[in-house]
Motif scaffolding. Structure first.
Motif, short mmCIF file in Angstrom:
data_model
loop_
_atom_site.label_atom_id
_atom_site.label_comp_id
_atom_site.label_asym_id
_atom_site.label_seq_id
_atom_site.Cartn_x
_atom_site.Cartn_y
_atom_site.Cartn_z
N SER A 99 1.70 6.28 -7.62
CA SER A 99 0.52 7.25 -7.31
C SER A 99 0.80 8.40 -7.67
O SER A 99 0.46 9.07 -8.42
CB SER A 99 -0.71 6.90 -6.81
N ARG A 100 2.55 9.13 -7.01
CA ARG A 100 2.24 10.60 -6.39
C ARG A 100 3.55 10.75 -7.04
O ARG A 100 3.57 11.87 -8.19
CB ARG A 100 2.82 10.57 -4.67
N ASP A 159 0.84 3.83 -3.37
CA ASP A 159 0.76 4.94 -3.57
C ASP A 159 1.67 5.82 -3.72
O ASP A 159 1.26 7.06 -4.06
CB ASP A 159 0.53 5.54 -1.74
N HIS A 160 2.76 5.40 -3.16
CA HIS A 160 4.67 7.11 -3.59
C HIS A 160 3.85 6.91 -5.23
O HIS A 160 4.27 7.75 -5.58
CB HIS A 160 5.15 6.39 -2.73
N GLU A 218 0.76 -1.60 -0.60
CA GLU A 218 0.11 -0.20 0.18
C GLU A 218 0.75 1.20 0.04
O GLU A 218 0.47 2.29 -0.61
CB GLU A 218 -0.84 0.11 1.37
N ALA A 219 2.02 1.73 0.87
CA ALA A 219 2.89 2.32 1.12
C ALA A 219 3.77 2.49 -0.77
O ALA A 219 3.75 3.85 -0.84
CB ALA A 219 4.29 1.71 2.12
N THR A 279 4.75 4.22 7.99
CA THR A 279 3.42 3.48 7.87
C THR A 279 3.40 3.43 9.20
O THR A 279 3.24 3.69 9.67
CB THR A 279 3.75 2.12 7.06
N TYR A 331 -2.05 -1.57 -11.87
CA TYR A 331 -1.47 -1.50 -10.33
C TYR A 331 -1.68 -3.42 -10.46
O TYR A 331 -2.88 -3.82 -11.86
CB TYR A 331 -2.22 -1.42 -9.95
#
Length: 139
Positions: free
Chosen positions: A19-20, A16-17, A12-13, A104, A31
């Motif tokens: 996606s930024r 998410d990174h 997840e971490a 996290t 994904y």
């Protein structure tokens, strides 16, 4: 839904990174296990590859070392040259720079070396350039 276990928190971490990541023009991201229709232009493909965990102390309840690779493959149509896809790969490597720490609820996930931009994979209609991002977490 937020992850509740270490096995869910780590990807997840990392994802998410990813996606930024800011690219111009924007490239869509495929994904893991999420429906995706590849566009005719460029895009990114993400693979989460855990490499197990190790007990680092014999004390009950002490942290384990988790490690693995987040592989992000840059995909572009063939015949447009290698410069742009390699440049995107370099931008991904910079986004996941050595020493990056992703905070996290369980603790930090750290990028422990500069990501490796791998050799291009060429087929008849596209070029793919894998970027391997090594990560480690003591959780």
């Amino acid at each position: 839904m937020a992850a509740s276990t270490i096995e869910g928190i780590i990807p997840e971490a990392l994802l998410d990174h990813l996606s930024r990541l800011v690219l111009s023009p924007v490239l869509p991201i495929a994904y893991p296990d999420v429906p995706f229709t590849p566009p005719s232009s460029g895009y990114l493909k993400a693979y989460y590859i855990p490499n197990g965990n190790e007990r680092i102390c014999i004390t009950p309840g002490s942290p384990n070392r988790y490690q693995g690779i987040l592989q992000v493959t840059v995909v572009f149509p063939a015949g447009q040259g290698a410069v742009r896809p390699n440049d995107v790969a370099g931008q991904i490597a910079s986004h996941f720079a050595e020493g990056t720490q992703l905070q996290t609820a369980a603790g930090p996930v750290r990028i422990d070396k500069r990501p490796s931009v791998e050799r291009p994979i060429q087929d008849t209609n596209r070029i793919q350039i894998p970027v391997s991002i090594d990560w480690v977490a003591y959780l």
